[in-house]
Scaffold this motif. Structure first.
Motif, mmCIF file in Angstrom:
data_model
loop_
_atom_site.group_PDB
_atom_site.id
_atom_site.type_symbol
_atom_site.label_atom_id
_atom_site.label_comp_id
_atom_site.label_asym_id
_atom_site.label_seq_id
_atom_site.Cartn_x
_atom_site.Cartn_y
_atom_site.Cartn_z
ATOM 1 N N PRO A 110 -4.140 5.394 -12.055
ATOM 2 C CA PRO A 110 -4.172 3.972 -12.405
ATOM 3 C C PRO A 110 -2.779 3.531 -12.840
ATOM 4 C CG PRO A 110 -5.125 5.279 -14.178
ATOM 5 C CD PRO A 110 -4.763 6.239 -13.087
ATOM 6 N N ARG A 111 -2.121 2.731 -12.025
ATOM 7 C CA ARG A 111 -0.692 2.439 -12.261
ATOM 8 C C ARG A 111 -0.433 1.747 -13.591
ATOM 9 N NH1 ARG A 111 -0.399 -0.104 -6.596
ATOM 10 N NH2 ARG A 111 -2.041 1.451 -6.424
ATOM 11 N N GLU A 112 -1.458 1.037 -14.109
ATOM 12 C CA GLU A 112 -1.276 0.349 -15.392
ATOM 13 C C GLU A 112 -1.352 1.307 -16.573
ATOM 14 O OE1 GLU A 112 -5.620 0.677 -14.689
ATOM 15 O OE2 GLU A 112 -3.872 0.145 -13.454
ATOM 16 N N LYS A 113 -1.730 2.567 -16.339
ATOM 17 C CA LYS A 113 -1.924 3.522 -17.434
ATOM 18 C C LYS A 113 -0.870 4.620 -17.488
ATOM 19 C CE LYS A 113 -5.041 4.026 -19.888
ATOM 20 N NZ LYS A 113 -5.195 3.620 -21.304
ATOM 21 N N VAL B 288 7.704 1.569 -7.222
ATOM 22 C CA VAL B 288 7.975 0.492 -8.180
ATOM 23 C C VAL B 288 7.387 -0.815 -7.671
ATOM 24 C CG1 VAL B 288 9.804 -0.934 -9.195
ATOM 25 C CG2 VAL B 288 10.037 1.559 -9.187
ATOM 26 N N LYS B 289 7.583 -1.092 -6.391
ATOM 27 C CA LYS B 289 7.036 -2.318 -5.789
ATOM 28 C C LYS B 289 5.514 -2.334 -5.868
ATOM 29 C CE LYS B 289 7.438 -5.198 -1.654
ATOM 30 N NZ LYS B 289 8.000 -5.298 -0.271
ATOM 31 N N ALA B 290 4.911 -1.131 -5.824
ATOM 32 C CA ALA B 290 3.448 -1.021 -5.909
ATOM 33 C C ALA B 290 2.940 -1.109 -7.342
ATOM 34 C CB ALA B 290 2.990 0.287 -5.275
ATOM 35 N N GLY B 291 3.846 -1.200 -8.323
ATOM 36 C CA GLY B 291 3.425 -1.399 -9.708
ATOM 37 C C GLY B 291 3.574 -0.202 -10.617
ATOM 38 N N PHE B 292 4.163 0.894 -10.132
ATOM 39 C CA PHE B 292 4.368 2.070 -10.975
ATOM 40 C C PHE B 292 5.648 1.925 -11.795
ATOM 41 C CE2 PHE B 292 1.453 3.817 -7.824
ATOM 42 C CZ PHE B 292 0.600 4.564 -8.625
ATOM 43 N N MET C 115 0.841 -1.206 0.000
ATOM 44 C CA MET C 115 0.000 0.000 0.000
ATOM 45 C C MET C 115 0.869 1.247 0.000
ATOM 46 S SD MET C 115 -2.977 1.034 2.738
ATOM 47 C CE MET C 115 -3.799 2.601 2.641
ATOM 48 N N ILE C 116 0.469 2.268 -0.763
ATOM 49 C CA ILE C 116 1.241 3.510 -0.833
ATOM 50 C C ILE C 116 0.919 4.381 0.374
ATOM 51 C CG2 ILE C 116 1.747 5.553 -2.210
ATOM 52 C CD1 ILE C 116 2.605 2.952 -3.469
ATOM 53 N N ALA C 117 1.946 4.736 1.116
ATOM 54 C CA ALA C 117 1.723 5.540 2.318
ATOM 55 C C ALA C 117 1.411 6.978 1.952
ATOM 56 C CB ALA C 117 2.985 5.496 3.189
ATOM 57 N N ASN C 118 0.733 7.674 2.877
ATOM 58 C CA ASN C 118 0.461 9.106 2.702
ATOM 59 C C ASN C 118 1.678 9.877 3.187
ATOM 60 O OD1 ASN C 118 -0.346 11.748 2.878
ATOM 61 N ND2 ASN C 118 -2.373 11.289 3.699
ATOM 62 N N GLU D 239 14.219 5.568 -1.666
ATOM 63 C CA GLU D 239 13.325 4.661 -0.937
ATOM 64 C C GLU D 239 11.883 4.815 -1.431
ATOM 65 O OE1 GLU D 239 11.850 3.783 3.685
ATOM 66 O OE2 GLU D 239 13.473 5.218 3.295
ATOM 67 N N ARG D 240 11.474 6.058 -1.671
ATOM 68 C CA ARG D 240 10.107 6.320 -2.134
ATOM 69 C C ARG D 240 9.864 5.747 -3.537
ATOM 70 N NH1 ARG D 240 4.790 6.615 -1.310
ATOM 71 N NH2 ARG D 240 3.796 8.507 -2.118
ATOM 72 N N ILE D 241 10.834 5.947 -4.438
ATOM 73 C CA ILE D 241 10.679 5.412 -5.796
ATOM 74 C C ILE D 241 10.633 3.886 -5.751
ATOM 75 C CG2 ILE D 241 11.764 5.206 -8.066
ATOM 76 C CD1 ILE D 241 12.877 8.051 -7.651
ATOM 77 N N ALA D 242 11.501 3.277 -4.939
ATOM 78 C CA ALA D 242 11.492 1.814 -4.806
ATOM 79 C C ALA D 242 10.150 1.319 -4.295
ATOM 80 C CB ALA D 242 12.623 1.379 -3.877
#
Length: 427
Positions: free
Chosen positions: A97-100, A123-127, A1-4, A117-120
């Motif tokens: 929408p990460r797939e778009k 990426v793990k979340a599918g972006f 899950m992407i943190a706020n 760390e944030r980009i990683a």
């Protein structure tokens, strides 16, 4: 899950969509099929509009496009969006929408352990990520490279010697290469030879005049039909012309049986199809079909067809905004928009094309000289396509037609959606 992770100093920034409008620039693959758009956000809040990628602009447009549906802005394609440190550390990714999307890391980003760390995490979340405007293989680039899929080069900023070195290096690292600001067929050929995967720029919309170039039989048949309609030929003559071209017959019947046309029962005859469409819609459809030639060669979503259809629709919508009761104004504006790329399509001077298809003087002046009200509408559309280069000329034209930035945004999104839909159903 992407943190706020929205920084507190940005938390109160309102998502004021009406202060921004959107432009999109096509990205093509090696077959010159449309695969993506870069989305550019232009600040129109006060004074001369400026292209911007700050958090306020990015968050505003993302929030709004998420409500509309990203497919209305990019269709079946991907959307490339610039992100800086503030955007990366914000919570706007819940709208995307990460797939778009592909997130472009801007060249001014200062790499820190927190950013990596944030980009990683994303990426793990599918972006997916791209590196924008790479000009060196410096330390920041080396740190980011394992996290990105695509590396972008701006051709204006790169000597050929540096391009040769870096492209080989990044290809060896198994990265996709994207060349932006590709403005000529020669530049496209050079990048193709260097192994680039994607190309951004308007080289595909530039006319390359070839002496002795002839129209295909199908295009000649369409031009003949367009002239018949302009000269008010009778229905029997028009029907006879359509029936002489098997491809036209097939595509006409396919068109009238789509939900958009709204036929209550299946239409199986050319005469019924022509009655259902009417002359104005038939003329419009024929203009679009002129651009469908590459589709017959197996190219999907040809960028020239998409751009021409989108221009035509945008000019029509601007004309309707200027004078809602004047249907003839809107029809002529559509014709100007869609015909404006026919010199590229046919590899012929526009003047030579206008000798073969009959148009009014005001339409001709717009196409040849960009003058008159239609010419100004066309210049507005062209500046919108190159919003990052338009400067004050765009602002002057927006004022000329008394369009608010919200008006323009709404017209653009409608034109984007319509143009993409036409390309999907035509190809």
């Amino acid at each position: 899950m992407i943190a706020n992770l929205m920084p507190t100093e940005n938390a109160a920034i309102p998502l004021r969509v009406r202060e921004f409008f959107l432009a999109r620039q096509p990205i093509l693959d090696r077959n010159q099929s449309l695969v993506a758009y870069e989305l550019l956000f232009r600040n129109a809040a006060s004074g001369p509009a400026q292209v911007t990628s700050d958090l306020s602009a990015t968050a505003s447009v993302i929030a709004h496009t998420s409500q509309l549906g990203m497919e209305k802005v990019v269709g079946d394609s991907l959307g490339y969006i610039n992100v800086d440190a503030a955007v990366l550390m914000s919570d706007i990714f819940q709208f995307l929408p990460r797939e778009k999307v592909v997130l472009e890391i801007v060249e001014t980003l200062k790499v820190t352990p927190e950013i990596l760390e944030r980009i990683a995490e994303l990426v793990k979340a599918g972006f997916r990520f791209a590196l924008d405007d790479v000009i060196t293989d410096g330390e920041d680039v080396r740190q980011l490279l394992p996290l990105v899929e695509i590396v972008k080069f701006d051709l204006r900023d790169m000597p050929l010697s540096a391009l040769l070195k870096l492209t080989a290096q990044f290809k060896a690292a198994d990265k996709k290469l994207l060349a932006e600001k590709v403005e000529t067929p020669d530049q496209f050929k050079t990048c193709l030879d260097l192994g680039f995967d994607y190309f951004q720029g308007y080289y595909f919309a530039k006319p390359v005049i070839l002496s002795g170039k002839k129209l295909s039989p199908s295009q000649l048949a369409i031009m003949h039909l367009m002239n018949q309609i302009r000269s008010d030929a009778d229905n029997a003559a028009i029907e006879s012309s359509v029936k002489k071209d098997v491809t036209l017959c097939f595509n006409l019947l396919r068109l009238v049986n789509t939900p958009a046309i709204g036929a209550r029962r299946r239409i199986d005859s050319v005469s019924q199809a022509l009655m259902l469409l009417g002359r104005s819609q038939l003329q419009r459809w024929l203009q679009i079909m002129l651009y469908a030639e590459p589709c017959k060669k197996g190219h999907n979503m040809t960028p020239l067809l998409t751009l021409a259809a989108t221009r035509g629709k945008l000019l029509e919508l601007i004309a309707q905004q200027v004078d809602p009761r004047n249907r003839a104004l809107a029809d002529a504006a559509f014709t100007v928009g869609i015909m404006s790329l026919m010199d590229t399509l046919f590899s012929m001077p526009m003047a030579q094309i206008l000798e073969q298809v009959s148009v009014g003087e005001d339409v001709s002046d717009a196409l040849l000289y960009r003058t008159g009200p239609y010419g100004e509408m066309l210049r507005l559309a062209e500046h919108m396509e190159r919003v990052d280069e338009a400067g004050s000329m765009l602002d002057d034209l927006i004022l000329r037609f008394e369009l608010s930035d919200q008006d323009l945004y709404n017209l653009q999104v409608s034109a984007f959606e319509w143009g993409d839909s036409v390309a999907r159903t035509t190809c």
